[in-house]
Design a protein around this motif. Structure first.
Motif, PDB file in Angstrom:
ATOM      1  N   ARG A 283       0.833  -1.211   0.000  1.00 47.23           N
ATOM      2  CA  ARG A 283       0.000   0.000   0.000  1.00 47.23           C
ATOM      3  C   ARG A 283       0.866   1.259   0.000  1.00 47.23           C
ATOM      4  NH1 ARG A 283      -4.784  -1.630   4.380  1.00 47.23           N
ATOM      5  NH2 ARG A 283      -5.771  -3.243   3.066  1.00 47.23           N
ATOM      6  N   GLN A 284       1.952   1.235   0.764  1.00 48.88           N
ATOM      7  CA  GLN A 284       2.837   2.391   0.824  1.00 48.88           C
ATOM      8  C   GLN A 284       3.437   2.691  -0.543  1.00 48.88           C
ATOM      9  OE1 GLN A 284       3.741   4.795   2.743  1.00 48.88           O
ATOM     10  NE2 GLN A 284       5.574   5.468   1.632  1.00 48.88           N
ATOM     11  N   GLU A 285       3.842   1.659  -1.264  1.00 54.59           N
ATOM     12  CA  GLU A 285       4.493   1.868  -2.553  1.00 54.59           C
ATOM     13  C   GLU A 285       3.525   2.415  -3.605  1.00 54.59           C
ATOM     14  OE1 GLU A 285       8.251   1.161  -2.511  1.00 54.59           O
ATOM     15  OE2 GLU A 285       7.087   1.802  -0.776  1.00 54.59           O
ATOM     16  N   GLN A 286       2.228   2.209  -3.400  1.00 57.12           N
ATOM     17  CA  GLN A 286       1.240   2.760  -4.330  1.00 57.12           C
ATOM     18  C   GLN A 286       1.153   4.274  -4.247  1.00 57.12           C
ATOM     19  OE1 GLN A 286      -0.528   1.264  -6.646  1.00 57.12           O
ATOM     20  NE2 GLN A 286      -0.106  -0.884  -6.208  1.00 57.12           N
ATOM     21  N   ARG A 287       1.477   4.845  -3.069  1.00 58.47           N
ATOM     22  CA  ARG A 287       1.291   6.290  -2.899  1.00 58.47           C
ATOM     23  C   ARG A 287       2.592   7.062  -2.700  1.00 58.47           C
ATOM     24  NH1 ARG A 287      -0.962   4.001   1.968  1.00 58.47           N
ATOM     25  NH2 ARG A 287       0.373   4.400   3.776  1.00 58.47           N
TER      26      ARG A 287
END
Length: 486
Positions: A283-287
């Protein structure tokens, strides 16, 4: 009317550090810089770092049994001498690569040699396993400073027409370090002390500092860093911490299953933690502005498959290096001779990696991947089925190394060609990360197998699992997996 003006703001700590002599890049002597073949001297200096990094990886794998005996600890605990190094390397490759753009790659590379050599000196003097593991973690800081800058230094100092040859020489230096590690480790453990497996790095590190000072070109024209390099988006610190946490939790859980003295609830909590952190990382890498694992690249079938093959390939490469000393010791082979036998695998790997294209000149890289993985898988399966000992290892370890020497360079080429030029830096960083994670899993898996079923039966089980993983690499390297063919 007052003419007083506010005093200029005091320079920040970061600015003072960047302006210090310790971080200023010094030019080469004029005689070196003006020589038309000076770029090969720079390549030779980078090869020292490449050699040192692979030497310490393979030599440490061989001395784990000796460390277990010396400190009276199980292999599940002792393996953290290797795993601590690899975890720190995974965590620091990306941020050090970016910091090097700010500080200067030559400066960072030279400091890498210094940190590595000093930590190696401390590791050799370590009086307890905890101190040794801590020194290995510091050693990994120096290793990351060298590894994050080696290819960039070659690219900076070598003319375009010589680039391919220079990178091939660097790969050969890595292969030489990987091949010499088991032989040197066996000789040092049997005839000197395990401590020399770390002290041997010190003179190489000193030589690297001296060679780099005089032979590497400056990476900033005026010898000082460029500030704009630091302002290209916010670094993904959260992603880095999540990646390191998930990797550490997974490896600790494997160590607990391998005999690390942890209660069952703690092992289960580690597995759950690894899963939660992995989901949070996705999820972190998506944003993230500048993710360390670019979701868009990972979602591309060819790149995703290639990264998986890279992880499997380095797992297949390092697993026998850790397993071999255990099974050969069980068969009564002296440690020095066992080191010579195990050297056959990385030696064959280095040979195939260097001349693989000439061995299969009319084949595409995807074909080399499939044939290399298939060859390694066949060798692993036969090694699992034949009686364990020196003869079967001498016959089959070169086969496994040859197959992996075809697989990994061809797969790396496929992955880097599939990554868009604008994303080459993050793509290269991801390849380095999965390579280190594969090496870490290759260190942990043999210890788990030996703990569960003993050196002989556990070794057979591990080898059969590796053969299946090699078959998986064959499938992932096929055209149906989306790997771009050449």
């Amino acid at each position: 009317m007052s003419t007083d003006r506010p005093a200029p703001a005091a320079p920040s700590l970061g600015t003072r550090l960047l302006d210090s002599r310790l971080l200023a890049e010094h030019p080469r002597p004029r005689g070196v810089a003006g020589w038309r073949h000076a770029h090969w001297l720079a390549v030779g200096t980078v090869c020292l770092g490449a050699f040192l990094g692979q030497l310490t990886a393979s030599i440490t794998a061989l001395v784990l049994p000796a460390l277990s005996h010396r400190f009276g600890a199980g292999l599940a605990t002792v393996e953290w001498v290797a795993l601590a190094y690899l975890l720190v390397l995974v965590a620091l490759l990306a941020p050090i690569g970016r910091l090097s753009d700010l500080v200067g790659r030559k400066t960072m590379y030279l400091w890498g040699f210094a940190v590595f050599a000093l930590a190696s000196l401390g590791a050799g003097f370590a009086g307890s396993l905890g101190v040794l593991i801590a020194c290995r973690a510091v050693q990994a800081v120096g290793g990351a400073m060298m590894q994050a800058n080696s290819v960039a230094l070659v690219a900076r100092g070598v003319p375009g027409r010589a680039m391919c040859g220079a990178l091939g020489i660097q790969a050969a230096a890595q292969g030489l370090g990987l091949a010499l590690g088991p032989t040197l480790g066996g000789l040092l453990v049997q005839h000197a002390s395990w401590r020399w497996a770390f002290w041997i790095n010190v003179p190489i590190g000193v030589l690297g500092i001296l060679a780099g000072w005089f032979l590497l070109p400056r990476t900033h024209p005026e010898g000082r860093p460029d500030a704009p390099a630091a302002r290209e988006g916010r670094f993904d610190l959260a992603g880095l911490l999540l990646l390191a946490g998930a990797s550490a939790a997974l490896l600790l859980a494997l160590s607990a299953a391998s005999g690390l003295p942890l209660p069952g609830w703690a092992a289960a909590a580690l597995v759950l933690t690894a899963g939660v952190l992995a989901v949070a990382l996705a999820r972190q890498e998506q944003r993230a502005d500048r993710p360390i694992i670019a979701p868009g690249l990972v979602a591309t079938p060819g790149i995703r498959a290639g990264l998986a093959v890279a992880l499997l390939g380095y797992l297949l490469l390092f697993c026998p290096l850790v397993l071999g000393p255990m099974t050969l010791a069980e068969a009564g082979v002296p440690v020095a001779r066992a080191g010579l036998v195990i050297t056959l695998l990385p030696a064959a790997f280095a040979l195939a990696a260097t001349v693989g294209g000439r061995l299969m000149p009319h084949r595409s890289d995807s074909t080399r991947c499939r044939r290399g993985a298939g060859t390694a898988g066949a060798g692993l399966a036969l090694l699992a089925l034949l009686p364990p000992g020196e003869v079967s290892s001498v016959l089959l370890l070169p086969v496994i190394g040859y197959g992996l020497g075809l697989l990994l360079p061809a797969n790396n080429a496929l992955v880097m060609r599939a990554i868009p030029a604008r994303s080459s830096a993050v793509g290269g960083g991801m390849v380095n990360m999965v390579r280190s994670l594969g090496t870490a899993l290759g260190t942990a898996l043999p210890v788990l197998g030996v703990h569960l079923a003993g050196p002989v039966s556990g070794g057979r089980l591990v080898l059969l699992v590796l053969a299946l993983l090699a078959l998986t690499a064959v499938v992932l390297s096929g055209p149906g997996a989306g790997v771009r063919r050449t």
